[in-house]
Design a protein around this motif. Structure first.
Motif, PDB file in Angstrom:
ATOM      1  N   UNK A 181     -11.120 -30.769 -48.944  1.00  0.00           N
ATOM      2  CA  UNK A 181     -12.037 -31.909 -49.001  1.00  0.00           C
ATOM      3  C   UNK A 181     -11.481 -32.993 -48.083  1.00  0.00           C
ATOM      4  N   UNK A 182     -12.270 -33.353 -47.096  1.00  0.00           N
ATOM      5  CA  UNK A 182     -11.846 -34.291 -46.056  1.00  0.00           C
ATOM      6  C   UNK A 182     -12.749 -35.517 -46.067  1.00  0.00           C
ATOM      7  N   UNK A 183     -12.163 -36.660 -45.807  1.00  0.00           N
ATOM      8  CA  UNK A 183     -12.960 -37.877 -45.656  1.00  0.00           C
ATOM      9  C   UNK A 183     -13.913 -37.690 -44.481  1.00  0.00           C
ATOM     10  N   UNK A 184     -15.144 -38.142 -44.624  1.00  0.00           N
ATOM     11  CA  UNK A 184     -16.128 -38.002 -43.556  1.00  0.00           C
ATOM     12  C   UNK A 184     -15.971 -39.141 -42.562  1.00  0.00           C
ATOM     13  N   UNK A 185     -15.939 -38.771 -41.296  1.00  0.00           N
ATOM     14  CA  UNK A 185     -15.878 -39.749 -40.203  1.00  0.00           C
ATOM     15  C   UNK A 185     -17.195 -39.667 -39.451  1.00  0.00           C
TER      16      UNK A 185
END
Length: 174
Positions: A54-58
């Motif tokens: 799960x990655x922060x959205x950029x």
């Protein structure tokens, strides 16, 4: 939040094309639901699921492709071009022998025919964040210990003050 869950499987190299990522989730319930969908999709593909990242959205930035490979004759080569969905639509890539300096990386960006990758809402982006990323990436690829390497970061989100790797692929062999 927002976040992007990505299924990890050594059988699948392009998660987006395979339906193994979901973008712009804004709650824990959306993430739980996405986990179930991604697990089911991996099962449909007969892909062993190594986990879900799960990655922060950029959202900001132009998309750039940065890649490296080791050629038996020329050694480690590094390339850059339009990234994201444009990678396969625009045949516009510049390649140099790694490692490259920040200055050579900036020249690589200038030699690209397409300028779509180099603009945002305010106009042309300064090359230094992307050039610095390419130069550091080329140093990493050039010092990789494997005889064969294909290393791709796509997209790199390039903004006025940063270049951020969003997704990548590393294939190695001896």
């Amino acid at each position: 939040f927002p976040v992007v869950p990505k299924a990890i499987s050594n059988k699948v190299t392009h998660g987006a094309k395979s339906g193994l990522l979901v973008v712009d989730l804004r709650s824990a319930e959306e993430v739980r639901s996405a986990f179930r969908r991604l697990s089911g999709r991996a099962e449909e593909l007969s892909a062993t699921l190594g986990g879900i990242y799960v990655q922060r959205m950029h959202k900001r930035g132009a998309e750039l492709l940065v890649t490296a490979f080791r050629d038996p004759l020329f050694g480690t080569m590094v390339s850059c071009g339009s990234g994201g969905v444009l990678t396969e639509l625009i045949d516009d890539v510049v390649t140099e022998r790694a490692p490259v300096s920040d200055a050579l990386a900036a020249l690589m960006l200038e030699r690209l025919r397409s300028r779509a990758h180099a603009t945002d809402a305010k106009g042309a982006l300064p090359p230094h964040p992307a050039a610095a990323f390419i130069a550091r990436f080329s140093e990493l690829a050039a010092t990789a210990p494997w005889k064969r390497i294909v290393f791709e970061v796509n997209p790199v989100l390039w903004a006025r003050d940063s270049a951020i790797a969003v997704d990548g692929l590393l294939v190695v062999g001896d």
